[in-house]
Design a protein around this motif. Sequence first.
Motif, PDB file in Angstrom:
ATOM      1  N   TYR A  81       0.829  -1.206   0.000  1.00 44.15           N
ATOM      2  CA  TYR A  81       0.000   0.000   0.000  1.00 44.15           C
ATOM      3  C   TYR A  81       0.864   1.256   0.000  1.00 44.15           C
ATOM      4  O   TYR A  81       0.554   2.235  -0.674  1.00 44.15           O
ATOM      5  CB  TYR A  81      -0.910   0.001   1.231  1.00 44.15           C
ATOM      6  N   HIS A 121      -7.186   3.666   1.177  1.00 49.12           N
ATOM      7  CA  HIS A 121      -6.042   2.798   0.913  1.00 49.12           C
ATOM      8  C   HIS A 121      -5.276   2.442   2.197  1.00 49.12           C
ATOM      9  O   HIS A 121      -4.070   2.611   2.292  1.00 49.12           O
ATOM     10  CB  HIS A 121      -5.097   3.467  -0.087  1.00 49.12           C
ATOM     11  N   CYS A 160      -8.929  -1.404  -2.939  1.00 48.88           N
ATOM     12  CA  CYS A 160      -8.229  -1.506  -1.662  1.00 48.88           C
ATOM     13  C   CYS A 160      -9.222  -1.482  -0.508  1.00 48.88           C
ATOM     14  O   CYS A 160     -10.414  -1.287  -0.697  1.00 48.88           O
ATOM     15  CB  CYS A 160      -7.242  -0.350  -1.512  1.00 48.88           C
TER      16      CYS A 160
END
Length: 299
Positions: free
Chosen positions: A92, A121, A188
């Motif tokens: 990430y 995210h 995500c």
Amino acid sequence: MKKFLKQLGCCIFFASLLTCVAFATGATEEELDMAYREYCTVAEEMDKFVTLDYHSFIDNYNESGLSLDAYSEQCISNLENNESLSKIREQYRLERELYRQQIRNASAIEPRESLEKWWHHTETLPQATAYTSTHGLLDKVKKGDIVYEAAGGFGVTGHIALVEGIHYSPTYQQHYIRVIEAVSSGVCCGILCDERFFNQHSIIYRLTHASAQTIGNAMDFAYAQKGKPYSLLTTDLNISRSRATWYCSLLAACAYYHGSNGSYIIDGTSEINGKNLITPRSISRYCANNQTTVVRFDR
């Protein structure tokens, strides 16, 4: 008489045994909450990503027939098969840095959701956040709920996310709501909190007749897309798990379409083919007319 007394004694013994078993497998809400917190703490210590949300933890326990200790040990044992938390965090971090670099190198990215916030995210709670009684999100929101953000997409297109469940952060010692969504840097996990709910002018919907199996299948579909890039291009007709790119509302629509074997087409069209653009607003309009409104933003 002796035979009768012996049989009576056996009956009393087995009745007592069944009572003990029932007591052993029962657990209070407080005990379950503590067990889930301990499970999340162990997962963090093991560097394992938690996929089991709070309500699923309780539902699975109720169906297991195990004592709470035995069930908790089973859940912890299953963590061995989960992804590495640090690996996901690094992935990430790299993806977010790439996105920021693209922002620096270009005046605009087409398409893009908006400049991402701290709640986008992230697979775990990155900072402490308040859940107040004003909205009561932790008490009202459930796995599979559909989040519509009117202020998403620069306040023009809106944004859609799916509630993945309620989780617990050992670091900040609080429960939080995790979502799955397609944002500008890809599919995500993210966080739904009071700040986000208010700032993004949100409404949360629940599919009225969706079974637990449908919800589970829909979330499994969405979760399987994690890491794929974001794109609004509508030339790709593929709406299966193998689709290469996603945008927020198409991901949500396809998740429930496949999760229900075609029973739920949540944008109100006759079919989902990957070519016709499905907008967050069309999903919101359909849900407002056909589904349950759990909680909505109120100025």
